[in-house]
Design a protein around this motif. Structure first.
Motif, PDB file in Angstrom:
ATOM      1  N   ASN A 107      52.530  30.771  77.707  1.00  0.00           N
ATOM      2  CA  ASN A 107      52.526  31.943  76.845  1.00  0.00           C
ATOM      3  C   ASN A 107      51.315  33.020  77.607  1.00  0.00           C
ATOM      4  N   ILE A 108      51.579  34.353  77.393  1.00  0.00           N
ATOM      5  CA  ILE A 108      50.491  35.170  77.730  1.00  0.00           C
ATOM      6  C   ILE A 108      50.462  36.223  76.693  1.00  0.00           C
ATOM      7  N   TYR A 109      49.002  36.501  76.230  1.00  0.00           N
ATOM      8  CA  TYR A 109      48.863  37.313  75.019  1.00  0.00           C
ATOM      9  C   TYR A 109      47.758  38.388  75.151  1.00  0.00           C
ATOM     10  N   PRO A 110      47.848  39.399  74.801  1.00  0.00           N
ATOM     11  CA  PRO A 110      46.595  40.349  74.774  1.00  0.00           C
ATOM     12  C   PRO A 110      45.471  40.008  73.874  1.00  0.00           C
ATOM     13  N   LEU A 111      44.118  40.327  74.412  1.00  0.00           N
ATOM     14  CA  LEU A 111      43.222  39.719  73.591  1.00  0.00           C
ATOM     15  C   LEU A 111      43.177  40.613  72.045  1.00  0.00           C
ATOM     16  N   SER A 112      42.817  39.590  71.133  1.00  0.00           N
ATOM     17  CA  SER A 112      42.499  40.305  69.895  1.00  0.00           C
ATOM     18  C   SER A 112      41.375  41.110  69.831  1.00  0.00           C
TER      19      SER A 112
ATOM     20  N   GLN B  92      38.489  38.739  70.179  1.00  0.00           N
ATOM     21  CA  GLN B  92      38.197  38.187  71.573  1.00  0.00           C
ATOM     22  C   GLN B  92      37.747  39.338  72.539  1.00  0.00           C
TER      23      GLN B  92
ATOM     24  N   SER C 286      43.802  27.370  76.893  1.00  0.00           N
ATOM     25  CA  SER C 286      43.874  28.871  77.001  1.00  0.00           C
ATOM     26  C   SER C 286      42.698  29.348  78.078  1.00  0.00           C
TER      27      SER C 286
ATOM     28  N   PHE D 150      43.414  39.720  79.417  1.00  0.00           N
ATOM     29  CA  PHE D 150      44.533  38.983  78.525  1.00  0.00           C
ATOM     30  C   PHE D 150      44.328  37.553  78.540  1.00  0.00           C
ATOM     31  N   GLN D 151      45.079  36.518  77.741  1.00  0.00           N
ATOM     32  CA  GLN D 151      44.861  35.389  77.787  1.00  0.00           C
ATOM     33  C   GLN D 151      46.307  34.595  78.122  1.00  0.00           C
TER      34      GLN D 151
ATOM     35  N   VAL E 277      48.107  30.869  77.826  1.00  0.00           N
ATOM     36  CA  VAL E 277      48.113  29.636  77.392  1.00  0.00           C
ATOM     37  C   VAL E 277      49.087  28.711  78.505  1.00  0.00           C
TER      38      VAL E 277
END
Length: 110
Positions: free
Chosen positions: A12-17, A20, A69, A80-81, A83
């Motif tokens: 998966n790929i997520y934006p940083l909170s 973070q 991650s 972005f991060q 996983v």
């Protein structure tokens, strides 16, 4: 672990909170501070089964996405991060049993 195509290895790929993003900002601003680099030192007594320890840590990594991650920010509009499905634990074994306590501490400081 068999070689996996990098794209197929992405879970998966997520934006940083926001938290973070703040941590990344402060780490890049003062990398020598090491504020967000947690470290644990353990003194283990008795005979250690190194292979079992390595296998156990690999299993922990397999079961916890946060440990698989990575953060990407260079040459990007926004950080972005990613996983990964599989990550190989970078294991280095150093046997210092024959060294004196003072020598062990000096090497640890290095």
């Amino acid at each position: 672990m068999p070689a996996v195509d990098k794209r197929q290895n992405i879970e998966n790929i997520y934006p940083l909170s926001p938290m973070q993003q703040g941590m990344l900002f402060h780490t890049l601003l003062t990398p020598q501070a090491g504020v967000y680099v947690p470290q644990v030192c353990l003194n283990l007594e008795g005979k250690l089964d190194v292979n079992a320890m390595q296998t156990a840590w690999q299993e922990v990594i397999r079961n916890h996405a946060a440990l698989r991650s990575a953060f990407y920010w260079e040459q990007r509009d926004k950080p972005f991060q990613v996983v990964f499905r599989q990550v190989e634990f970078p294991w280095t074994f150093l046997d210092w049993r024959e060294l004196s306590y003072k020598e062990q501490q000096a090497r640890l400081e290095e």
